[in-house]
Write a protein that holds these residues in place. Structure first.
Motif, short mmCIF file in Angstrom:
data_model
loop_
_atom_site.label_atom_id
_atom_site.label_comp_id
_atom_site.label_asym_id
_atom_site.label_seq_id
_atom_site.Cartn_x
_atom_site.Cartn_y
_atom_site.Cartn_z
N TYR A 90 70.93 97.91 112.53
CA TYR A 90 69.58 97.33 112.52
C TYR A 90 68.51 98.43 112.58
N GLY A 94 66.18 98.86 109.49
CA GLY A 94 64.91 98.18 109.77
C GLY A 94 63.71 98.82 109.09
N GLY A 99 62.69 94.03 109.37
CA GLY A 99 63.49 93.57 110.50
C GLY A 99 64.41 92.41 110.19
#
Length: 602
Positions: A90, A94, A99
């Motif tokens: 992530y 991101g 996100g």
């Protein structure tokens, strides 16, 4: 150079390419679910919340889920270790893709990483014990087991996939002819698995006992035993220091806490001392090992007597109302014939293969010990299927080397036959039979009775009430605390801003019992629960599996009443879309009584 020689030379690349191909297929197969963020299991949703909380700044050792039973939160028995790959993916993606997309990528990619570890470990086992190109069959069989494969599928982000990977590495280490390296790897993999959770404890214990038995038989195995003891004790100490939550630093039974840390430290120290002593006669080694095991077991019984039963330590009422009804806790024969066959075919083939190789190599001591070491945890897993279906993934994964041996023996015989059509067709049939794919295809010829209309309505409710589309109207309501089903709580807090009372997590037995009593009990009891947890909304999904239990076991209870539109005056209906599978009510708070006013002075 023959094709077999080329495959042996480049086996690592072949395993990697095969893993990438399987990953590509899984992503294609699950693409719609990934796009819809369809985390289907309660634990996967809770793992996602744990990762989000970590990224948002919640303490490393604070694993309480504060969106359940706020403000105090719910106690979780997990560790942060499995959060790391999800959070890393992530955080890397991101800034590049945003996100939301990074979160979807993380839950798609992270579960497939331990599958690569399992493939490599299984390939190593088979190369050591069989050789040739048999490793290719082994890695294919790893993903033919549906129960095991499901633990590495995209969206399955909970810890079971990594625990299976560490178990595979532990078993691989038992086949290592370099004793010190094998012992160190086995101890380290065991420690990592225990730092994640205790679900593989029995299989890991069998691996440890196997190392001890090999030392009893052969004094030269002292190097393996010594390295195992050092890495087991050191790894568990490091795992506890780095990953044990505040709650797990108490003497709890269901995680790597002081209870199991002390046991692993004692076991590791005993292994080191035994290896250093190493009497020349096997009888003395057996006696010392029995003495050490007895002392550790006796100390555990005296110091931690509460951990001798079920590790969950739930009240009898909760076991009766909840745990005893969990499907994966049922024996494998308690499921339908089709499901049972698909789960047990590969383990049965594996046990036959192990028995075959133990007989074939009965005069080759080195290979015999290798096969026995790998077969022991597989036999345990297969036996545990008669107790609980949740042993299925481990049973299928551990059976892969034995099933490979059976398939390899059949293929070698078939390839000696004269006619090519027999050789080719026979090889395909042998693989389909051993892998369990053939039984799956055959079961289609005798399909089970189609589900009844009632069963179909339950399936539809279970699906719809977990979708983001149908939960969106719930999410749009002003934020509050919701009284809903236990199994719906984790999904609710993951995809909406709403809070729930609890999810299916055994450490929170008081909250689970309160929710279940609220649905089963009378209106007054439900109102008491609403006040106790400062509930703002009541949310039900009629015909969801959990709801059917309440209606069946408490036909006059609170759930049955409001599902039949017998709603108390302190609930006000919340308007949801006409096609919503949910029914939702807002709790009407009674105004506080006003103190009597004093007469005004004239």
């Amino acid at each position: 150079m023959t094709l077999g020689d080329w495959a042996e030379k480049h086996w690592r690349w072949l395993v990697l390419v095969f893993w990438l191909a399987v990953c590509a297929y899984m992503l294609w197969e699950r693409w719609d679910a990934i796009r819809l963020f369809a985390l289907g299991d309660t634990d996967d949703n809770m793992r996602m919340m744990q990762v989000r909380d970590l990224i948002a700044g919640q303490g490393w050792f604070d694993l309480r889920q504060y969106r359940l039973s706020p403000p105090g939160g719910a106690d979780m028995h997990w560790s942060r270790l499995v959060d790391l790959p999800i959070a890393a993916i992530y955080l890397i993606l991101g800034p590049l893709i945003g996100g939301r997309d990074a979160e979807q990528a993380a839950v798609a990619i992270a579960p497939m990483l331990p599958m690569l570890v399992v493939m490599f470990a299984t390939a190593v086992i088979v190369r050591r014990l069989i050789g040739g190109g048999a490793f290719a069959i082994a890695i294919a069989l790893v993903v033919c087991g549906g129960s095991a494969r499901g633990m590495w599928a995209p969206l399955r982000i909970d810890h079971h996939g990594w625990q299976l990977a560490m178990l595979a590495v532990t078993v691989m280490a038992l086949t290592d002819t370099r004793r010190a390296r094998g012992g160190a790897i086995a101890g380290a993999a065991t420690a990592v698995s225990l730092a994640i959770g205790l679900e593989m404890l029995l299989y890991l214990a069998v691996a440890g006992v196997t190392i001890g038995l090999r030392w009893i038989r052969d004094r030269e195995e002292a190097k393996r035993l010594f390295a195992y003891g050092v890495s087991l004790a050191g790894g568990c100490a490091l795992g506890f220091a780095a990953f044990a939550s505040y709650a797990n630093r108490m003497p709890v039974c269901d995680a790597l806490s002081p209870v199991w840390l002390s046991a692993m430290l004692a076991a590791g120290a005993a292994a080191v001392l035994l290896a250093m002593a190493s009497p020349r006669h096997w009888a003395w080694r057996l006696g010392l090992a029995a003495l050490a095991g007895g002392l550790i077991a006796g100390a555990f019984i005296l110091v931690w007597p509460d951990c001798l039963g079920r590790l969950e330590r739930v009240p009898p009422e909760l076991d009766r109302l909840w745990l005893s009804k969990v499907r994966e806790a049922m024996p494998v024969y308690g499921h339908g014939f089709d499901t049972t066959i698909q789960i047990v075919t590969l383990p049965i083939a594996g046990l036959i293969g192990y028995a075959l190789m133990l007989w074939v190599d009965r005069k080759d001591t080195k290979r015999l010990i290798g096969w026995a070491s790998v077969a022991a945890p597989a036999l345990l897993a297969a036996a545990l299927l008669l107790w609980q279906t949740r042993a299925g993934p481990a049973a299928q994964m551990l059976s892969a080397p034995g099933a490979t041996a059976l398939a390899w023996a059949a293929i070698l015989w078939l390839m000696s036959l004269r006619y090519m059509i027999v050789r080719v067709g026979g090889v395909v049939l042998a693989f389909l039979t051993v892998s369990g794919l053939a039984s799956g295809y055959l079961s289609m010829l005798w399909p089970e009775e189609p589900p009844s209309a009632y069963r179909q309505s339950v399936n539809v409710a279970n699906w719809r009430c977990s979708t983001m589309h149908d939960l969106r109207p719930v999410a749009l309501q002003p934020q509050g605390n919701i009284l809903t089903f236990v199994d719906l709580g984790p999904r609710l807090i993951t995809v909406t801003p709403q809070n729930a009372v609890i999810g299916p997590y055994h450490r929170n037995s008081r909250q689970i019992l309160d929710v279940m009593r609220a649905w089963r009990g009378n209106v007054a009891n439900a109102r008491a629960t609403v006040d106790r947890y400062r509930i703002d909304y009541v949310l039900i999904c009629p015909n969801m599996s959990e709801a059917t239990i309440y209606r069946s076991e408490a036909p006059q209870g609170f759930y049955a009443q409001i599902a039949s539109d017998q709603v108390p005056s302190w609930l006000q209906r919340v308007q949801l879309p006409a096609d919503s599978p949910f029914r939702m009510w807002r709790v009407i708070r009674q105004p506080a009584s006003q103190p009597p006013q004093q007469p005004r002075a004239s």
